[in-house]
Scaffold this motif. Sequence first.
Motif, PDB file in Angstrom:
ATOM      1  N   VAL A 194       0.812  -1.219   0.000  1.00 37.50           N
ATOM      2  CA  VAL A 194       0.000   0.000   0.000  1.00 37.50           C
ATOM      3  C   VAL A 194       0.843   1.265   0.000  1.00 37.50           C
ATOM      4  N   TRP A 195       1.793   1.399   0.932  1.00 39.16           N
ATOM      5  CA  TRP A 195       2.487   2.672   1.106  1.00 39.16           C
ATOM      6  C   TRP A 195       3.298   3.106  -0.124  1.00 39.16           C
ATOM      7  N   PRO A 196       4.142   2.246  -0.722  1.00 37.63           N
ATOM      8  CA  PRO A 196       4.853   2.702  -1.927  1.00 37.63           C
ATOM      9  C   PRO A 196       3.913   3.147  -3.039  1.00 37.63           C
ATOM     10  N   CYS A 197       2.767   2.505  -3.152  1.00 36.23           N
ATOM     11  CA  CYS A 197       1.823   2.864  -4.216  1.00 36.23           C
ATOM     12  C   CYS A 197       1.200   4.231  -3.980  1.00 36.23           C
ATOM     13  N   VAL A 198       0.753   4.495  -2.755  1.00 40.30           N
ATOM     14  CA  VAL A 198       0.083   5.773  -2.507  1.00 40.30           C
ATOM     15  C   VAL A 198       1.076   6.929  -2.584  1.00 40.30           C
ATOM     16  N   VAL A 199       2.314   6.734  -2.131  1.00 42.52           N
ATOM     17  CA  VAL A 199       3.323   7.795  -2.239  1.00 42.52           C
ATOM     18  C   VAL A 199       3.658   8.063  -3.702  1.00 42.52           C
ATOM     19  N   THR A 200       3.740   7.008  -4.507  1.00 45.59           N
ATOM     20  CA  THR A 200       4.036   7.183  -5.934  1.00 45.59           C
ATOM     21  C   THR A 200       2.907   7.911  -6.643  1.00 45.59           C
ATOM     22  N   VAL A 201       1.674   7.572  -6.345  1.00 42.18           N
ATOM     23  CA  VAL A 201       0.539   8.277  -6.952  1.00 42.18           C
ATOM     24  C   VAL A 201       0.574   9.752  -6.578  1.00 42.18           C
ATOM     25  N   MET A 202       0.850  10.044  -5.325  1.00 39.94           N
ATOM     26  CA  MET A 202       0.966  11.439  -4.899  1.00 39.94           C
ATOM     27  C   MET A 202       2.131  12.135  -5.600  1.00 39.94           C
ATOM     28  N   GLY A 203       3.247  11.425  -5.755  1.00 41.22           N
ATOM     29  CA  GLY A 203       4.380  12.005  -6.473  1.00 41.22           C
ATOM     30  C   GLY A 203       4.081  12.267  -7.937  1.00 41.22           C
ATOM     31  N   ASN A 204       3.228  11.430  -8.543  1.00 40.26           N
ATOM     32  CA  ASN A 204       2.834  11.643  -9.931  1.00 40.26           C
ATOM     33  C   ASN A 204       1.978  12.892 -10.096  1.00 40.26           C
ATOM     34  N   TRP A 205       1.130  13.166  -9.118  1.00 44.75           N
ATOM     35  CA  TRP A 205       0.182  14.278  -9.229  1.00 44.75           C
ATOM     36  C   TRP A 205       0.722  15.591  -8.685  1.00 44.75           C
ATOM     37  N   PHE A 206       1.616  15.536  -7.699  1.00 40.57           N
ATOM     38  CA  PHE A 206       2.072  16.758  -7.040  1.00 40.57           C
ATOM     39  C   PHE A 206       3.582  16.883  -7.195  1.00 40.57           C
ATOM     40  N   GLY A 207       4.009  17.992  -7.808  1.00 39.63           N
ATOM     41  CA  GLY A 207       5.419  18.221  -8.062  1.00 39.63           C
ATOM     42  C   GLY A 207       6.126  18.868  -6.893  1.00 39.63           C
ATOM     43  N   LYS A 208       7.284  19.467  -7.193  1.00 41.24           N
ATOM     44  CA  LYS A 208       8.141  20.031  -6.159  1.00 41.24           C
ATOM     45  C   LYS A 208       7.495  21.201  -5.443  1.00 41.24           C
TER      46      LYS A 208
END
Length: 535
Positions: A194-208
């Motif tokens: 779960v955790w790697p997936c949700v962090v990656t999705v957030m990283g895809n949508w929200f930049g620096k």
Amino acid sequence: MFPLALLSLLSHPPPSPAAAPFSRQKTCTPLLLLQTLVMSPPCDGFLSQYTHHHLVAFLLTFFSYVLLHSSRKTFSNVKVSISAQWTPSLLNENSTAFSPDETWEENKLFGDSEEATLFLGVLDTVFLFSYAIGLYVSGVIGDRLNLRYVLSFGLCGSAIVEFVFGTLTEWLHIYNIYFYCSLWVLNGLLQSAVWPCVVTVMGNWFGKSGRGFVFGLWSACASVGNILGAFLASSVLKYGYEYAFLVTSAVQFAGGVVVFFGLLTSPKEVGLSMTDLKPGERDSDSHRPLISDDEDEEELCDGANYSIQQQDVEIETPPTAIGFCEAFCLPGVLPYSLAYACLKLVNYSFFFWLPFYLSKNFHWKEAQADRLSVWYDVGGIVGGTVQGLISDFLGKRAPVLAVSLLMAMGSLVGFSHSSNDQVINAVLLAATGFFIGGPSNMISSAISADLGRQEALRGSQEALATVTGIVDGTGSIGAAGGQYLVSLIESKMGWMCVFYFFIVMTGASIVFIIPLIVSEVRSMWRDRLARTHQL
């Protein structure tokens, strides 16, 4: 002014589309500047760069981990009830007419509560070790498979295992330590997806842009899940601990179904590309984390020129997934992983043992201890958000972590000497959660996103899920070893020595990131001197 601007535009025509592929100019014509300003007007606020798709991705990933942690919290909240169920009653314990096998019921696994407490510590350790191993694997899988499938499978599969562990075994009167351990190993492996997936999705949508604040706010999902789990468990605990597992696992399974049908894992799934996103949200920007000291001096002009050329000629190719060993060697990954191992040991010890400690040490009812323990999570929510915002303002993460962890050591000393007063304990728990939970949330979310989208990758390799799995997996190994140590130290030397152990581990987390702290403080000092000379 408008005629002058028009004349200037006519005197500097934009490059033809045919010439775009062969040159990427560093000059910024007024037309490109005007288009950039139109696409991102200055009056836009911080939130104007996000669409409703960002909000949906934020909420679905947030509540995915809320539901996971609420079901996970159930186990720590009902430990007293489970321990009582697994040990003989006082009448049977004092009986001398029959042998133990004749007087004890089938579900009496241990001779006294101390043995049951040690086994509960073993279950925590087994869970976290399997969770850590699973994180190393699921991070690599997350960069190669559809994130939505992996996330939904982890949520639903874990819910089924928790139902079998806490509810079905009690209904069918199945009591076996090896069966319990096997189920908890499987649960750890499933939850690790779960955790790697949700962090990656957030990283895809929200930049620096604003990542520290956005991820700081979003990383409150674990604490919110703890609070939700505590209230759900305490509300049905009077009917039996099996109903606490039933309610939380059912809600988690329903959440996994919603995620499967509703989550968009990337802007590309709705036709958005780098040219459709605001400047702060382009993929190129999200690959430049705060751990890099270099700044692009001509970002506005170059970004405008690049986006126009992208519309006509460039075909985006998906990045290739990075190797596990290569991800481990990325700058900053190892020191933050080791620091998180020490910090997660302390944070998860509070997660697993706080209700048990409050109930045993102060002789409060289990439901009261469950409700009071949520103040630690309230402090973690505020701490992660505030410290993420401060790190965005400073442009650095490590100094903020260092100050918070130093304060955490003082708050641990204060809480270890707290009196038998619920108000005082609530205040001290909130302070401790602020200074421990805040840094823990930052490392596991915002900093992991920084590390997985850093300059060394140049945007050509996909590493966010892998790096997140490495950081969180290493942290879980530290937390796993710590849980058995907590139960062992408590049984041999008492709770005060457990708090001394926590203080040492918090100090060790600072030691591991000292090189990063020194580097970032020097960078801040150089920037300050440069601004002073310019004035």
